[in-house]
Design an enzyme around this catalytic site. Structure first.
Site, PDB file in Angstrom:
ATOM      1  N   CYS A 117       0.831  -1.212   0.000  1.00 27.80           N
ATOM      2  CA  CYS A 117       0.000   0.000   0.000  1.00 27.80           C
ATOM      3  C   CYS A 117       0.862   1.258   0.000  1.00 27.80           C
ATOM      4  O   CYS A 117       0.701   2.143  -0.842  1.00 27.80           O
ATOM      5  CB  CYS A 117      -0.937  -0.012   1.204  1.00 27.80           C
ATOM      6  SG  CYS A 117      -1.997   1.430   1.292  1.00 27.80           S
ATOM      7  N   GLY A 222       0.948 -10.285   2.659  1.00 25.80           N
ATOM      8  CA  GLY A 222       0.485  -9.518   1.513  1.00 25.80           C
ATOM      9  C   GLY A 222       0.480 -10.237   0.183  1.00 25.80           C
ATOM     10  O   GLY A 222       0.300 -11.463   0.100  1.00 25.80           O
ATOM     11  N   GLY A 260      -9.490  -4.440 -13.703  1.00 30.13           N
ATOM     12  CA  GLY A 260      -9.770  -4.259 -12.270  1.00 30.13           C
ATOM     13  C   GLY A 260      -9.473  -2.816 -11.901  1.00 30.13           C
ATOM     14  O   GLY A 260      -9.147  -1.985 -12.765  1.00 30.13           O
ATOM     15  N   LEU A 264      -7.898   0.260 -14.243  1.00 31.10           N
ATOM     16  CA  LEU A 264      -8.702   1.469 -14.484  1.00 31.10           C
ATOM     17  C   LEU A 264      -7.993   2.717 -13.979  1.00 31.10           C
ATOM     18  O   LEU A 264      -7.954   3.748 -14.661  1.00 31.10           O
ATOM     19  CB  LEU A 264     -10.069   1.337 -13.796  1.00 31.10           C
ATOM     20  CG  LEU A 264     -11.027   0.302 -14.390  1.00 31.10           C
ATOM     21  CD1 LEU A 264     -12.287   0.206 -13.542  1.00 31.10           C
ATOM     22  CD2 LEU A 264     -11.395   0.655 -15.819  1.00 31.10           C
ATOM     23  N   LEU A 366      -7.858  -5.359   0.111  1.00 32.08           N
ATOM     24  CA  LEU A 366      -7.830  -3.903   0.222  1.00 32.08           C
ATOM     25  C   LEU A 366      -7.110  -3.511   1.506  1.00 32.08           C
ATOM     26  O   LEU A 366      -7.179  -4.239   2.510  1.00 32.08           O
ATOM     27  CB  LEU A 366      -9.251  -3.334   0.255  1.00 32.08           C
ATOM     28  CG  LEU A 366     -10.050  -3.457  -1.043  1.00 32.08           C
ATOM     29  CD1 LEU A 366     -11.502  -3.071  -0.811  1.00 32.08           C
ATOM     30  CD2 LEU A 366      -9.431  -2.607  -2.152  1.00 32.08           C
ATOM     31  N   HIS A 495     -26.154  21.711   3.845  1.00 31.37           N
ATOM     32  CA  HIS A 495     -26.361  22.165   2.477  1.00 31.37           C
ATOM     33  C   HIS A 495     -25.429  23.344   2.196  1.00 31.37           C
ATOM     34  O   HIS A 495     -25.288  24.226   3.038  1.00 31.37           O
ATOM     35  CB  HIS A 495     -27.813  22.603   2.288  1.00 31.37           C
ATOM     36  CG  HIS A 495     -28.068  23.199   0.932  1.00 31.37           C
ATOM     37  ND1 HIS A 495     -28.212  22.411  -0.196  1.00 31.37           N
ATOM     38  CD2 HIS A 495     -28.159  24.490   0.532  1.00 31.37           C
ATOM     39  CE1 HIS A 495     -28.398  23.209  -1.233  1.00 31.37           C
ATOM     40  NE2 HIS A 495     -28.375  24.479  -0.825  1.00 31.37           N
TER      41      HIS A 495
HETATM   42  C1  LIG Z   1      -1.301  -0.185  -7.573  1.00 36.58           C
HETATM   43  C2  LIG Z   1      -2.093  -0.526  -6.356  1.00 36.58           C
HETATM   44  C3  LIG Z   1      -2.993   0.382  -5.850  1.00 36.58           C
HETATM   45  C4  LIG Z   1      -3.733   0.077  -4.721  1.00 36.58           C
HETATM   46  N1  LIG Z   1      -4.628   0.996  -4.263  1.00 36.58           N
HETATM   47  C5  LIG Z   1      -5.371   0.710  -3.171  1.00 36.58           C
HETATM   48  C6  LIG Z   1      -6.292   1.666  -2.651  1.00 36.58           C
HETATM   49  O1  LIG Z   1      -6.426   2.775  -3.178  1.00 36.58           O
HETATM   50  N2  LIG Z   1      -7.009   1.333  -1.563  1.00 36.58           N
HETATM   51  C7  LIG Z   1      -6.891   0.103  -0.944  1.00 36.58           C
HETATM   52  O2  LIG Z   1      -7.588  -0.147   0.020  1.00 36.58           O
HETATM   53  N3  LIG Z   1      -6.023  -0.826  -1.417  1.00 36.58           N
HETATM   54  C8  LIG Z   1      -5.257  -0.552  -2.505  1.00 36.58           C
HETATM   55  N4  LIG Z   1      -4.363  -1.480  -2.970  1.00 36.58           N
HETATM   56  C9  LIG Z   1      -4.279  -2.786  -2.290  1.00 36.58           C
HETATM   57  C10 LIG Z   1      -3.449  -2.677  -1.006  1.00 36.58           C
HETATM   58  O3  LIG Z   1      -2.170  -2.178  -1.323  1.00 36.58           O
HETATM   59  C11 LIG Z   1      -3.341  -4.041  -0.347  1.00 36.58           C
HETATM   60  O4  LIG Z   1      -4.625  -4.573  -0.155  1.00 36.58           O
HETATM   61  C12 LIG Z   1      -2.647  -3.935   1.006  1.00 36.58           C
HETATM   62  O5  LIG Z   1      -1.350  -3.419   0.846  1.00 36.58           O
HETATM   63  C13 LIG Z   1      -2.570  -5.301   1.680  1.00 36.58           C
HETATM   64  O6  LIG Z   1      -1.947  -5.146   2.920  1.00 36.58           O
HETATM   65  P1  LIG Z   1      -1.197  -6.361   3.629  1.00 36.58           P
HETATM   66  O7  LIG Z   1      -0.756  -5.827   4.964  1.00 36.58           O
HETATM   67  O8  LIG Z   1      -2.023  -7.566   3.580  1.00 36.58           O
HETATM   68  O9  LIG Z   1       0.070  -6.692   2.703  1.00 36.58           O
HETATM   69  P2  LIG Z   1       1.276  -5.787   2.053  1.00 36.58           P
HETATM   70  O10 LIG Z   1       0.900  -4.363   2.148  1.00 36.58           O
HETATM   71  O11 LIG Z   1       1.521  -6.381   0.791  1.00 36.58           O
HETATM   72  O12 LIG Z   1       2.448  -6.029   3.088  1.00 36.58           O
HETATM   73  C14 LIG Z   1       3.051  -7.278   3.240  1.00 36.58           C
HETATM   74  C15 LIG Z   1       4.445  -7.070   3.811  1.00 36.58           C
HETATM   75  O13 LIG Z   1       4.967  -8.330   4.214  1.00 36.58           O
HETATM   76  C16 LIG Z   1       6.343  -8.423   3.844  1.00 36.58           C
HETATM   77  N5  LIG Z   1       6.663  -9.848   3.781  1.00 36.58           N
HETATM   78  C17 LIG Z   1       6.158 -10.769   2.944  1.00 36.58           C
HETATM   79  N6  LIG Z   1       6.620 -11.995   3.277  1.00 36.58           N
HETATM   80  C18 LIG Z   1       7.433 -11.835   4.342  1.00 36.58           C
HETATM   81  C19 LIG Z   1       8.184 -12.732   5.149  1.00 36.58           C
HETATM   82  N7  LIG Z   1       8.128 -14.055   4.976  1.00 36.58           N
HETATM   83  N8  LIG Z   1       8.927 -12.220   6.157  1.00 36.58           N
HETATM   84  C20 LIG Z   1       8.962 -10.870   6.392  1.00 36.58           C
HETATM   85  N9  LIG Z   1       8.256  -9.974   5.675  1.00 36.58           N
HETATM   86  C21 LIG Z   1       7.479 -10.465   4.668  1.00 36.58           C
HETATM   87  C22 LIG Z   1       6.395  -7.694   2.514  1.00 36.58           C
HETATM   88  O14 LIG Z   1       7.726  -7.264   2.250  1.00 36.58           O
HETATM   89  C23 LIG Z   1       5.442  -6.535   2.773  1.00 36.58           C
HETATM   90  O15 LIG Z   1       6.124  -5.421   3.318  1.00 36.58           O
HETATM   91  C24 LIG Z   1      -3.572  -1.186  -4.080  1.00 36.58           C
HETATM   92  C25 LIG Z   1      -2.643  -2.103  -4.578  1.00 36.58           C
HETATM   93  C26 LIG Z   1      -1.913  -1.780  -5.693  1.00 36.58           C
HETATM   94  C27 LIG Z   1      -0.927  -2.774  -6.213  1.00 36.58           C
END
Ligand SMILES: Cc1cc2nc3c(=O)[nH]c(=O)nc-3n(C[C@H](O)[C@H](O)[C@H](O)COP(=O)(O)OP(=O)(O)OC[C@H]3O[C@@H](n4cnc5c(N)ncnc54)[C@H](O)[C@@H]3O)c2cc1C
Length: 525
Positions: A117, A222, A260, A264, A366, A495
């Site tokens: 994110c 993630g 998706g 967009l 998200l 309003h």
């Molecule tokens: C281009 C784009 C735009 C987006 N826009 C939006 C938006 O506007 N609004 C919204 O709600 N969502 C948006 N999203 C989705 C959002 O980014 C994700 O849903 C969110 O980041 C998920 O959070 P998370 O904590 O599950 O994982 P992540 O944010 O992916 O974090 C996971 C972390 O775990 C670390 N990791 C992984 N495996 C290991 C391991 N074994 N050991 C140690 N560290 C590890 C990774 O390095 C990472 O830092 C967007 C995504 C993209 C790609």
């Protein structure tokens, strides 16, 4: 020459105050930030140092109480009450709530704090969309003229736009890191691997050397871009959102594969910055896109473009986590969880004290869903049962205009109604009569609500129009809190505001039952 083959259905979206300040400053200690605000009728002031100290005391008391209960902590022989693998938004939200609850908490991060994110998702993409939104407006001569504005020339500095996105990401990344440090979360650097129940090793990928024990573990690892087989990503001409966010170039002709929200939003950015929607061209462009009929698998068309953004979804990042050590088998890469985010093993049993939140469990990919799941898990670890209502979590697409939704779609609501034997009704309204939208010259917008006329329950709301992503929250709060339309009809909206679009929807709904109390009665002290 790169070649990208995609089925026609998959390519549907291809785009193409001064005095007060000096008094407050007097006697301030170094590093202290003073703040004042109204509490009731009185002006209450405090300082950030004092509030940090109070929070630290509260945490120490909670920790002591938790240990005394035998509920947590190093007192139980574990290194930590909670270890979180992955410091994205999900992990960060869980970590902060855990230390607030007095849990000794560590977070392991293999890359940089903030995850997708902050570094490769929501944050930089919204920074780019803020620029593309303004560019779109400035280029719309008709729009500008109708506001009485004359714009003689428009242009942009690609590097400065890219820097804006990058600087915002690094600012938010350091806010996240600092907030965790200030609250007492141990940030451990390295790749985390589960090596047994309540045991995690971390360190270099493949060679995690340091071992810690944890009463509870949350997996928050993630996702990464999903790239269909046969497509080769070079990061320059064929790339994913990870590369696109750096904005190293703005291709003249670009194909965006995938419709998706990521596809967009990027089509919005690229078109506003000058890229064209693809059209068939035969002048030797570096990327060939073959469109194949999804059903017959027959060749339909070949497109030539300068670049292709592959935005075909996200894949969970669960490799190398050591799930085999605890008998957990992923499903299409996602970690199976129950409604409490507890991980289930290959035999369908809950693995005690192991949770998975965010994109890695695939429930709702998200950022705010990941955070909400993390907070929900910490509530449970702290002894309060909690089940998150995913239907109350809104989703938004930040195109111009924005799209937002919460709850069920009309077909989903009708199916539920058929199965459970109740009626559904639908009301729609447009932004055309909304004063604020018209003042902004943004009257093109619609909103729709699906509801139960017998109970006044909102089943779903969908909005397309100016600031739709902000407007949706009145509906999502109503769904989360169980507020009925009979009550919402009596609420007053300022309003002129865009929120009157929602007010109109609520008022247009025909509900069979009345309201049981006066919503506008003052709340008793
Ligand atoms: C281009 C784009 C735009 C987006 N826009 C939006 C938006 O506007 N609004 C919204 O709600 N969502 C948006 N999203 C989705 C959002 O980014 C994700 O849903 C969110 O980041 C998920 O959070 P998370 O904590 O599950 O994982 P992540 O944010 O992916 O974090 C996971 C972390 O775990 C670390 N990791 C992984 N495996 C290991 C391991 N074994 N050991 C140690 N560290 C590890 C990774 O390095 C990472 O830092 C967007 C995504 C993209 C790609």
């Amino acid at each position: 020459m790169h070649s990208v083959s995609i089925s026609a259905s998959a390519s549907a979206s291809a785009i193409a105050s001064g005095g007060a300040r000096s008094k407050a400053a007097a006697g301030r200690r170094p590093g202290e930030i003073r703040f004042c605000g109204l509490r009731g009728d009185a002006l209450a002031c405090g300082s950030l140092r004092a509030s940090h100290a109070a929070a630290a005391t509260r945490r120490a008391v909670l920790r002591a109480a938790a240990s005394a209960n035998g509920a947590a902590g190093s007192g139980d022989g574990f290194d930590y009450d909670l270890v979180i693998i992955g410091a994205g938004v999900g992990g960060h939200g869980a970590a902060l709530h855990a230390v607030e609850e007095g849990l000794k908490t560590a977070i392991i991060e293999g890359d940089v704090v903030g995850g997708t994110c902050v570094n490769r998702g929501c944050v930089p993409s919204k920074a780019l969309l803020a620029v593309s939104g303004r560019m779109r407006e400035l280029h719309d001569e008709h729009h500008m003229k109708s506001l009485g504005l004359q714009v003689s020339s428009t242009g942009y500095d690609r590097q400065a736009v890219a820097d804006h996105a990058n600087n915002l990401a690094s600012k938010i990344r350091s806010n996240l890191t600092n907030s965790m440090k200030a609250m007492g979360v141990d940030i451990l650097t390295g790749f985390g691997k589960i090596v047994g129940k309540q045991k995690v090793r971390y360190g270099k990928v493949g060679f995690p050397e340091k071992e810690i024990t944890a009463k509870n573990i949350i997996i928050a690892t993630g996702s990464v871009p999903f790239v269909p087989k046969g497509i080769e990503i070079d990061g320059k001409t064929v790339f994913t959102s990870d590369h696109a966010l750096k904005l190293e170039s703005v291709p003249d002709w670009i194909a965006i594969v995938g419709s998706g929200y990521i596809g967009l939003e990027f089509s919005d950015v690229y078109t506003a910055l000058g890229s064209e929607k693809i059209t068939p061209a035969k002048d030797g462009k570096p990327v060939l896109i073959e469109l194949i009929d999804a059903k017959t698998k027959e060749h339909k068309e070949t497109l030539e473009v300068d670049a292709a953004l592959i935005a075909t979804g996200r894949a969970p990042f669960t490799n190398g986590l050591g799930l085999e050590n605890i008998n957990v088998v992923t499903q299409r890469g996602f970690i199976p969880v129950d409604e409490r985010m507890q991980v289930t093993d290959a035999d369908g049993n809950v693995v005690p004290n192991l949770f998975c939140i965010g994109d890695a469990n695939g429930k709702l990919m998200l950022a705010h869903a990941a955070s909400a799941q993390g907070i929900s898990v910490v509530e449970q670890i702290s002894g309060r049962d909690h089940i998150l209502n995913h239907l109350s979590i809104p989703a938004a697409c930040f195109t111009h205009p924005e799209i937002s939704m919460v709850g069920l779609t009309e077909p989903q609501a009708r199916e539920k109604a058929d199965n459970e034997g109740f009626e559904v009704s639908v009301v729609k309204t447009s932004f055309k009569a909304n004063t604020k939208a018209l003042a902004e010259n943004e009257g093109d917008g619609i909103a729709k609500m699906i509801y139960r006329p017998d109970t006044g329950e909102i089943l779903g709301v969908h909005i397309l129009g100016l600031h739709a992503a902000d407007l949706i929250h009145e509906a999502s709060n109503a769904i989360a809190l169980g507020t009925r339309l009979q009550e919402l009809k009596l609420a007053v909206h300022a309003h002129p505001t865009l929120s009157e679009v929602l007010d109109e929807l609520f008022k247009a709904a025909k509900v069979n039952s009345g309201v049981s109390h006066s919503v506008n009665e003052p709340v008793a002290a």
